[in-house]
Design a protein around this motif. Structure first.
Motif, PDB file in Angstrom:
ATOM      1  N   ALA A 107      -2.375  -9.131  -8.307  1.00  0.00           N
ATOM      2  CA  ALA A 107      -3.599  -8.906  -7.528  1.00  0.00           C
ATOM      3  C   ALA A 107      -3.778  -7.412  -7.324  1.00  0.00           C
ATOM      4  O   ALA A 107      -2.843  -6.714  -6.921  1.00  0.00           O
ATOM      5  CB  ALA A 107      -3.523  -9.612  -6.183  1.00  0.00           C
ATOM      6  N   ILE A 108      -4.994  -6.950  -7.623  1.00  0.00           N
ATOM      7  CA  ILE A 108      -5.290  -5.529  -7.476  1.00  0.00           C
ATOM      8  C   ILE A 108      -6.794  -5.381  -7.256  1.00  0.00           C
ATOM      9  O   ILE A 108      -7.593  -6.015  -7.939  1.00  0.00           O
ATOM     10  CB  ILE A 108      -4.806  -4.734  -8.712  1.00  0.00           C
ATOM     11  CG1 ILE A 108      -4.894  -3.242  -8.509  1.00  0.00           C
ATOM     12  CG2 ILE A 108      -5.518  -5.169  -9.966  1.00  0.00           C
ATOM     13  CD1 ILE A 108      -4.154  -2.431  -9.573  1.00  0.00           C
ATOM     14  N   LEU A 132      -1.523   4.869  -6.069  1.00  0.00           N
ATOM     15  CA  LEU A 132      -2.200   6.158  -6.161  1.00  0.00           C
ATOM     16  C   LEU A 132      -3.278   6.347  -5.107  1.00  0.00           C
ATOM     17  O   LEU A 132      -3.706   7.464  -4.871  1.00  0.00           O
ATOM     18  CB  LEU A 132      -2.796   6.346  -7.563  1.00  0.00           C
ATOM     19  CG  LEU A 132      -1.761   6.358  -8.689  1.00  0.00           C
ATOM     20  CD1 LEU A 132      -2.440   6.560 -10.024  1.00  0.00           C
ATOM     21  CD2 LEU A 132      -0.717   7.444  -8.459  1.00  0.00           C
ATOM     22  N   ASN A 133      -3.727   5.263  -4.477  1.00  0.00           N
ATOM     23  CA  ASN A 133      -4.811   5.441  -3.512  1.00  0.00           C
ATOM     24  C   ASN A 133      -4.755   4.527  -2.297  1.00  0.00           C
ATOM     25  O   ASN A 133      -5.751   4.348  -1.622  1.00  0.00           O
ATOM     26  CB  ASN A 133      -6.167   5.307  -4.226  1.00  0.00           C
ATOM     27  CG  ASN A 133      -6.272   4.007  -4.979  1.00  0.00           C
ATOM     28  OD1 ASN A 133      -5.429   3.138  -4.833  1.00  0.00           O
ATOM     29  ND2 ASN A 133      -7.292   3.879  -5.794  1.00  0.00           N
ATOM     30  N   GLY A 134      -3.616   3.941  -2.018  1.00  0.00           N
ATOM     31  CA  GLY A 134      -3.441   3.165  -0.794  1.00  0.00           C
ATOM     32  C   GLY A 134      -4.132   1.813  -0.766  1.00  0.00           C
ATOM     33  O   GLY A 134      -4.232   1.189   0.277  1.00  0.00           O
ATOM     34  N   VAL A 135      -4.613   1.326  -1.900  1.00  0.00           N
ATOM     35  CA  VAL A 135      -5.246   0.014  -1.976  1.00  0.00           C
ATOM     36  C   VAL A 135      -4.159  -1.045  -2.152  1.00  0.00           C
ATOM     37  O   VAL A 135      -3.210  -0.842  -2.907  1.00  0.00           O
ATOM     38  CB  VAL A 135      -6.252  -0.025  -3.156  1.00  0.00           C
ATOM     39  CG1 VAL A 135      -6.797  -1.425  -3.353  1.00  0.00           C
ATOM     40  CG2 VAL A 135      -7.369   0.969  -2.922  1.00  0.00           C
ATOM     41  N   ALA A 136      -4.279  -2.175  -1.465  1.00  0.00           N
ATOM     42  CA  ALA A 136      -3.269  -3.234  -1.528  1.00  0.00           C
ATOM     43  C   ALA A 136      -3.151  -3.813  -2.933  1.00  0.00           C
ATOM     44  O   ALA A 136      -4.146  -4.162  -3.556  1.00  0.00           O
ATOM     45  CB  ALA A 136      -3.613  -4.332  -0.539  1.00  0.00           C
ATOM     46  N   ILE A 137      -1.904  -3.907  -3.409  1.00  0.00           N
ATOM     47  CA  ILE A 137      -1.611  -4.426  -4.743  1.00  0.00           C
ATOM     48  C   ILE A 137      -0.407  -5.358  -4.649  1.00  0.00           C
ATOM     49  O   ILE A 137       0.574  -5.050  -3.963  1.00  0.00           O
ATOM     50  CB  ILE A 137      -1.315  -3.268  -5.725  1.00  0.00           C
ATOM     51  CG1 ILE A 137      -2.509  -2.319  -5.779  1.00  0.00           C
ATOM     52  CG2 ILE A 137      -0.967  -3.793  -7.103  1.00  0.00           C
ATOM     53  CD1 ILE A 137      -2.252  -1.054  -6.551  1.00  0.00           C
ATOM     54  N   SER A 138      -0.474  -6.472  -5.363  1.00  0.00           N
ATOM     55  CA  SER A 138       0.644  -7.411  -5.405  1.00  0.00           C
ATOM     56  C   SER A 138       1.245  -7.413  -6.809  1.00  0.00           C
ATOM     57  O   SER A 138       0.512  -7.449  -7.798  1.00  0.00           O
ATOM     58  CB  SER A 138       0.179  -8.824  -5.045  1.00  0.00           C
ATOM     59  OG  SER A 138      -0.326  -8.844  -3.720  1.00  0.00           O
ATOM     60  N   THR A 158       0.823  -1.213   0.000  1.00  0.00           N
ATOM     61  CA  THR A 158       0.000   0.000   0.000  1.00  0.00           C
ATOM     62  C   THR A 158       0.856   1.261   0.000  1.00  0.00           C
ATOM     63  O   THR A 158       0.323   2.360  -0.023  1.00  0.00           O
ATOM     64  CB  THR A 158      -0.934   0.031   1.223  1.00  0.00           C
ATOM     65  OG1 THR A 158      -0.132  -0.026   2.401  1.00  0.00           O
ATOM     66  CG2 THR A 158      -1.919  -1.131   1.205  1.00  0.00           C
ATOM     67  N   THR A 159       2.173   1.074   0.016  1.00  0.00           N
ATOM     68  CA  THR A 159       3.089   2.212   0.052  1.00  0.00           C
ATOM     69  C   THR A 159       4.053   2.135  -1.128  1.00  0.00           C
ATOM     70  O   THR A 159       4.190   1.096  -1.774  1.00  0.00           O
ATOM     71  CB  THR A 159       3.918   2.220   1.356  1.00  0.00           C
ATOM     72  OG1 THR A 159       4.662   1.003   1.427  1.00  0.00           O
ATOM     73  CG2 THR A 159       3.014   2.350   2.581  1.00  0.00           C
TER      74      THR A 159
END
Length: 121
Positions: free
Chosen positions: A40-41, A106-112, A16-17
């Motif tokens: 994953a998004i 861009l919006n702090g949503v967890a992405i792998s 998220t960062t």
């Protein structure tokens, strides 16, 4: 012909960062291909990928390529190479001696995702 794959530059699980690779040293290559594989998004998630060179005198970073927002599970390819076709995902020039990759959510949503690279002669 010289081609060399590097180990994963960034491996992010539910990040998220902003993630920044270590500085990469290029001693013989003219360019590289950087692959960002988003695995994953969330529906509202997005990242921007920036490939930066590093000025050896000042240590300041400068932008070579900045992607559009990546919003889906996908494999994204960026190229830095002399005579590369001019596009948002390419840089028409030689790969600097020192460079790195920065991935910014861009919006702090967890992405792998993973970031890999292959140096090109």
């Amino acid at each position: 012909m010289y081609n060399s794959s590097l180990p994963a530059l960034i491996t992010a699980v539910a990040a998220t960062t902003t993630q920044t690779s270590a500085d990469q040293q290029n001693l013989v290559a003219r360019g590289c291909i950087v692959v960002v594989d988003v695995t994953a998004i969330a529906a509202t998630g997005s990242i921007v990928v920036t490939i930066q060179g590093k000025d050896p005198a000042s240590g300041a970073y400068y932008t070579l390529v900045t992607s559009a927002a990546i919003t889906t599970v996908s494999t994204n390819v960026f190229q830095i190479y002399p005579a590369s076709t001019v596009a948002a995902s390419n840089y028409n020039g030689v790969l600097p001696v020192a460079w790195r990759v920065v991935v910014t959510p861009l919006n702090g949503v967890a992405i792998s995702y993973t970031v890999g690279a292959t140096l090109q002669a």
